[in-house]
Design an enzyme around this catalytic site. Structure first.
Site, PDB file in Angstrom:
ATOM      1  N   GLY A 161      20.481   5.940   0.591  1.00 45.60           N
ATOM      2  CA  GLY A 161      20.228   5.626   1.696  1.00 45.60           C
ATOM      3  C   GLY A 161      19.021   6.242   2.598  1.00 45.60           C
ATOM      4  O   GLY A 161      18.583   7.551   2.090  1.00 45.60           O
ATOM      5  N   GLY A 190      16.818   6.893   6.376  1.00 43.83           N
ATOM      6  CA  GLY A 190      17.267   6.780   7.933  1.00 43.83           C
ATOM      7  C   GLY A 190      16.048   7.426   8.491  1.00 43.83           C
ATOM      8  O   GLY A 190      15.231   8.073   7.992  1.00 43.83           O
ATOM      9  N   GLY A 191      16.393   7.437   9.856  1.00 45.00           N
ATOM     10  CA  GLY A 191      15.376   8.473  10.660  1.00 45.00           C
ATOM     11  C   GLY A 191      15.250   9.864  10.447  1.00 45.00           C
ATOM     12  O   GLY A 191      14.450  10.610  10.576  1.00 45.00           O
ATOM     13  N   GLY A 193      16.037  11.226   7.298  1.00 43.33           N
ATOM     14  CA  GLY A 193      16.058  11.778   6.310  1.00 43.33           C
ATOM     15  C   GLY A 193      16.456  10.871   5.147  1.00 43.33           C
ATOM     16  O   GLY A 193      16.683   9.526   5.413  1.00 43.33           O
ATOM     17  N   THR A 194      16.269  11.152   3.944  1.00 37.39           N
ATOM     18  CA  THR A 194      16.608  10.134   2.712  1.00 37.39           C
ATOM     19  C   THR A 194      17.781  10.877   2.074  1.00 37.39           C
ATOM     20  O   THR A 194      17.689  12.223   1.908  1.00 37.39           O
ATOM     21  CB  THR A 194      15.435  10.211   1.584  1.00 37.39           C
ATOM     22  N   VAL A 195      18.849  10.172   1.656  1.00 35.36           N
ATOM     23  CA  VAL A 195      20.078  10.570   0.937  1.00 35.36           C
ATOM     24  C   VAL A 195      19.937  10.079  -0.551  1.00 35.36           C
ATOM     25  O   VAL A 195      19.731   8.705  -0.910  1.00 35.36           O
ATOM     26  CB  VAL A 195      21.181   9.974   1.638  1.00 35.36           C
ATOM     27  N   ASP A 224      23.929  10.508  16.760  1.00 30.23           N
ATOM     28  CA  ASP A 224      23.535   9.000  16.077  1.00 30.23           C
ATOM     29  C   ASP A 224      24.614   8.591  15.586  1.00 30.23           C
ATOM     30  O   ASP A 224      24.633   8.181  14.298  1.00 30.23           O
ATOM     31  CB  ASP A 224      22.380   9.337  15.202  1.00 30.23           C
TER      32      ASP A 224
END
Length: 569
Positions: A255, A257-258, A260-262, A369
């Site tokens: 994943g 998103g705004g 960070g990265t998972v 969020d």
């Protein structure tokens, strides 16, 4: 394809009547064809013929007269240079060696080289270093005697001291002790310098890690962990997380998103985890990160993703969560058909989690969020709220108000966008949009729509105001449940989407209402309207009587009673 444009000049074949294009490397074949539907009326008067030629780019320069005359043949003698390349078969060296009978590099002193055009483009054979000849013949590669070959010059001060070595060049008998000594000294010097450099780099990196750890509030977090016995929280090292994700390989990304990265990873204990590399937007977030991690580590709710620990010795901190296997609610809504009872159950569980963060966490935590892609689903499709990391602790004074709006378009609280004041009612607004997605199976923001229809919340409020709710509802839910139940869920969503935060319900109130609606949806009378229930029980509207007690409507006839619950108006 080489489409023509409106220009024809010497040196550039890119116009009416002609065109040229480069051929990419690695092609196994090349074929020229002319589009029959191309309109040739504009060029038939001066270029009646159609022909193509494959040439070496560096050896050819276009002239406009080539289009209208036969000068091309005259200038080039009927021939133009062309570069050809070749390789054996279409297998790599590794694949070709498996078939010994067909393997072409038969000389004992030969080596196989894959074609430079990549896999599937074949291979070539070369003689090994120190050999020359034909690698495709048995014994075709012969040793080069560098002592006798004029191409090789060696500083042999005494004639006859050069000794040829098979396949490895030559050696001299004179001064070999000196050569060994010089070589050994050079090796020792290089090893010593390398060790000193590595020690220096190790110390430098250790210092940088300590600075990052301190910058992100690690010292405070460490002291608090020591003073609180039994706190289940781990400070991971950078090396541990790199090992868990194969150095953060892109194939481990689950994943982006705004915030960070998972990545999906596996700890040394074999446990699956989700590792989030955060993005911290301001200095306050960096300084308060360790303190906020301590607060988040104490969250223990069945519908909140468990935070195992964090890594603070890197430039941007990383969070380590329990891995939740069934993806996001967004993917479930927009890629699968799920019953409305399950949708309501997920909504209720999400509301319970947010209510816990708002009301029982100490200090209160604002998610900031809330959206369907931040609601994960476990093996039993139980909702797990995630991604409430480094910026979720509720501000306690004006100095802690955010300086710029964060979140996701389509879910953002209009009041928050206007005032930059993030409150628990901001989460309520975002949750209202989540309810709309569950009701309609539409996306919160659709950039392909007209300006007035881009936002799902705007569409919903418009149809609600004009009493046209059925137009926006998902067809599946209309077939599963009564319109009365769907109207009650829509009414709750409408209350969450109030423009003024003071008029919105709390998440605790939302959770209680969803619990009631979930129970109602699970019973037969939640799936049929009043007339259908009366017919089911053997009565009729003419024989029934209705009594309204607050939000409860009782329809009774003979010895039977049907109880339906209506939301307060």
């Amino acid at each position: 394809m080489c489409p023509g444009v409106s220009r024809l000049a010497d040196g550039s074949c890119a116009g009416v009547g002609c065109c040229q294009t480069a051929i990419p490397g690695g092609l196994n074949g090349y074929q020229v064809s002319f589009e029959e539907k191309f309109n040739t009326s504009g060029i038939s008067s001066f270029s009646p013929c159609s022909y193509a030629v494959l040439v070496e780019a560096a050896a050819f320069e276009f002239r406009s007269k080539y289009v209208t005359t036969n000068a091309f043949v005259a200038d080039n003698g009927g021939q133009v240079p062309l570069v050809l390349d070749w390789a054996i078969g279409n297998k790599t060296c590794e694949e070709a060696r498996r078939n010994v009978s067909a393997y072409a590099c038969v000389s004992d002193s030969s080596e196989c080289v894959d074609s430079k055009y990549g896999k599937g483009a074949g291979y070539l054979c070369n003689c090994s270093a120190g050999y020359e000849g034909n690698p495709y013949l048995l014994n075709g590669c012969q040793d080069i005697n560098e002592c006798e070959d004029a191409r090789y010059r060696y500083p042999c001060s005494v004639s006859g001291t050069c000794v040829n070595t098979i396949g490895e060049g030559n050696k001299t008998q004179i001064g070999w002790q000196i050569a060994i000594g010089v070589t050994s000294g050079a090796v020792v010097l290089i090893v010593t310098a390398t060790c000193l450099y590595m020690i220096h780099e190790k110390r430098r990196l250790a210092k940088i890690k300590r600075e990052y750890f301190k910058q992100h509030g690690g010292l405070l977090l460490f002291e608090e962990m020591k003073s609180r016995q039994g706190l289940s929280f781990t400070l991971f090292t950078q090396e541990e997380l790199e090992a868990a994700t194969n150095s953060f390989d892109e194939r481990h990304v689950i994943g982006k998103g705004g915030n960070g990265t998972v990545y999906r990873g596996t700890t040394k204990d074999g446990e699956a985890v989700a590792i989030k590399r955060c993005r911290l937007s301001n200095e306050r977030q960096k300084k308060e990160f360790g303190k906020e991690m301590l607060i988040l580590s104490q969250i223990n709710h069945r519908n909140v993703v468990k935070l195992y620990g964090c890594c603070l010795e890197v430039e941007v901190p990383m969070l380590v969560y329990k891995y939740v296997p069934n993806g996001t609610l967004y993917r479930l809504i927009h890629h699968h058909r799920i019953p409305f009872t399950l949708r309501l159950r997920i909504a209720h569980q999400t509301a319970e989690a947010l209510a816990y963060l708002h009301s029982w966490a100490s200090p209160p935590i604002i998610h900031g969020d809330v959206k369907t892609s931040n609601i994960l689903l476990d093996e039993d499709y139980t909702a797990m709220v995630s991604d409430f990391g480094a910026s979720t602790v509720a501000p306690t004074d004006e100095a802690q108000l955010v300086t710029f709006v964060q979140g996701t378009c389509g879910y953002l609280d209009p009041e928050y966008m206007r005032t930059c004041k993030l409150t628990d009612r901001s989460d309520v607004y975002s949750f209202g949009v989540v309810l709309l997605e569950l009701l309609t199976c539409r996306k919160a923001l659709n950039l392909e729509e007209m300006e007035e229809d881009k936002y799902l919340s705007s569409q919903f409020l418009l149809v609600m105001g004009e009493d046209r709710l059925e137009e926006i509802l998902d067809e599946q839910v209309k077939g599963e449940h009564s319109l009365e139940l769907l109207e009650q869920v829509a009414e709750l969503a409408k209350q969450c989407l109030e423009m003024t935060s003071d008029r919105r319900p709390s998440m605790r109130q939302v959770a209680e209402e969803l619990a009631r609606l979930s129970r109602l949806a699970e019973h037969p009378w939640g799936r049929q309207n009043s007339e259908e229930i009366l017919a089911l029980l053997g009565g009729s509207p003419s024989t029934a009587s209705e009594i309204e007690l607050g939000s409860t409507r009782i329809i009774s006839f003979t010895d039977t009673a049907y109880i339906g619950i209506r939301s307060p108006r």
